[in-house]
Design a protein around this motif. Sequence first.
Motif, PDB file in Angstrom:
ATOM      1  N   ARG A  42      18.040  11.202  10.791  1.00  0.00           N
ATOM      2  CA  ARG A  42      17.612  12.610  10.769  1.00  0.00           C
ATOM      3  C   ARG A  42      18.566  13.469  11.619  1.00  0.00           C
ATOM      4  N   ALA A  43      18.974  12.952  12.783  1.00  0.00           N
ATOM      5  CA  ALA A  43      19.906  13.695  13.640  1.00  0.00           C
ATOM      6  C   ALA A  43      21.231  13.913  12.917  1.00  0.00           C
ATOM      7  N   LEU A  44      21.699  12.876  12.204  1.00  0.00           N
ATOM      8  CA  LEU A  44      22.958  13.007  11.467  1.00  0.00           C
ATOM      9  C   LEU A  44      22.829  14.043  10.361  1.00  0.00           C
ATOM     10  N   GLU A  45      21.648  14.064   9.717  1.00  0.00           N
ATOM     11  CA  GLU A  45      21.404  15.046   8.664  1.00  0.00           C
ATOM     12  C   GLU A  45      21.473  16.460   9.253  1.00  0.00           C
ATOM     13  N   LEU A  46      20.834  16.642  10.403  1.00  0.00           N
ATOM     14  CA  LEU A  46      20.830  17.961  11.040  1.00  0.00           C
ATOM     15  C   LEU A  46      22.215  18.329  11.587  1.00  0.00           C
ATOM     16  N   LEU A  47      23.028  17.322  11.858  1.00  0.00           N
ATOM     17  CA  LEU A  47      24.377  17.562  12.381  1.00  0.00           C
ATOM     18  C   LEU A  47      25.260  18.206  11.315  1.00  0.00           C
ATOM     19  N   ASN A  48      24.931  17.909  10.045  1.00  0.00           N
ATOM     20  CA  ASN A  48      25.571  18.595   8.916  1.00  0.00           C
ATOM     21  C   ASN A  48      27.093  18.521   8.961  1.00  0.00           C
ATOM     22  N   LEU A  49      27.618  17.307   9.168  1.00  0.00           N
ATOM     23  CA  LEU A  49      29.073  17.150   9.224  1.00  0.00           C
ATOM     24  C   LEU A  49      29.658  17.246   7.827  1.00  0.00           C
ATOM     25  N   PRO A  50      30.876  17.785   7.703  1.00  0.00           N
ATOM     26  CA  PRO A  50      31.513  17.798   6.393  1.00  0.00           C
ATOM     27  C   PRO A  50      31.726  16.369   5.914  1.00  0.00           C
ATOM     28  N   THR A  51      31.388  16.068   4.670  1.00  0.00           N
ATOM     29  CA  THR A  51      31.478  14.690   4.180  1.00  0.00           C
ATOM     30  C   THR A  51      32.919  14.285   3.892  1.00  0.00           C
TER      31      THR A  51
ATOM     32  N   GLY B 285      28.176  26.878  14.777  1.00  0.00           N
ATOM     33  CA  GLY B 285      27.749  25.534  14.391  1.00  0.00           C
ATOM     34  C   GLY B 285      27.948  25.192  12.934  1.00  0.00           C
ATOM     35  N   MET B 286      28.868  25.852  12.245  1.00  0.00           N
ATOM     36  CA  MET B 286      29.128  25.635  10.817  1.00  0.00           C
ATOM     37  C   MET B 286      27.970  26.209  10.013  1.00  0.00           C
ATOM     38  N   SER B 287      28.330  26.911   8.941  1.00  0.00           N
ATOM     39  CA  SER B 287      27.291  27.565   8.152  1.00  0.00           C
ATOM     40  C   SER B 287      26.559  26.547   7.298  1.00  0.00           C
ATOM     41  N   GLY B 288      25.438  26.968   6.774  1.00  0.00           N
ATOM     42  CA  GLY B 288      24.672  26.105   5.882  1.00  0.00           C
ATOM     43  C   GLY B 288      23.953  25.014   6.630  1.00  0.00           C
ATOM     44  N   GLY B 289      23.566  23.973   5.898  1.00  0.00           N
ATOM     45  CA  GLY B 289      22.861  22.886   6.546  1.00  0.00           C
ATOM     46  C   GLY B 289      21.756  22.411   5.643  1.00  0.00           C
TER      47      GLY B 289
END
Lengths: 123, 219
Positions: free
Chosen positions: B38-47, B207-211
Amino acid sequence: MVRLITHNILACHVKGCTSNNFPLQLQGVQIELREAEFNPEFLKTFLPKIEWKALVDTAKEARDTSLPLEQPEMLDDEFLKNLHHVLLEIHIEEGTMICPNCKHNYPISNGIPNMLLAEHEVG
Amino acid sequence: MSRPELQAPAEFYYGDTEAKKYTQNTRNQQIQASMTYRALELLNLPTSSPAFLLDIGCGSGLSGEILDDEGYIWTGLDIAPSMLEVALEREVDGDLFLQDIGQGLGFRPGSFDGAISISVLQWLLTAPTSHHTSSPPFRLKKFFTSLHSALKNPSRAVLQFYPSDDDQIQLVTGIARQAGFGGGVVVDYPNSNKARKVFLCLFVGGGMSGGPSSDSQQV
Ligand SMILES: [Zn+2]
């Protein structure tokens, strides 16, 4: 298990030690080499964060002289493989990291550096 | 039983026996794993590009193993030597540091692409000694200021923790904002006492847009 990738971003965090506090100098280190998966994409994204001179100097202390003194503009495969080896396959297992400014010693034991400060060093 | 962080500081609470018990407990492993994902999902890193992450309070490497599986390169910090020893035995790939995050982190600016922390921040909310450097606000400030600096711009840090009440959430988010972070708190399962999970989602420079869309309540 301190790899040089992590050593390259480490700075001293003792109270008031804010300049000339990087890179931590290695003393009496034992090195181990461990193979890691080659990932050129990762290396390319990490490259802009590297303090190049510190990395070259530290690699030398670990008896690796494969890196050029200047960061090259052309990222060919041979360069990336050498960079991969230096950043991710050289592990510092034992020894000490010493702050060039305040001379604080960060001992490394069993691959784990002790970054704990005494109360008077915090602030 | 009272909460572990009220019984003793983490480095004493997680002695050899507790560290092994904690790590081998299947239920613990499942909860830690789901919170890490869940934390990784919220981190929303570019794949598209692999990231260099910080695992704050990495413990015995339960979250680190997931970071390994997901292909991240990472560095972990923990104050409990026994937990780090278990992490070594489990042969996680990340670098491990014995560190008290309340003393501040020593990383060059902009080093990490993101940070996660699972079940750790509540340990900063108790004062281990009477020295002024051990008060929770002092330690939180040291931690958040140095974390903000260690992260690249833009990026995110996602810290799951167990606040005992809303005042603690206010204290933590207030100090994080003073340190320069944007963002706020995401609460999963807000209406369940047992399943309720609080994630502090902090943004550096937007914090990077979107998510990922979230059905959770935003505080
Ligand atoms: Zn220093």
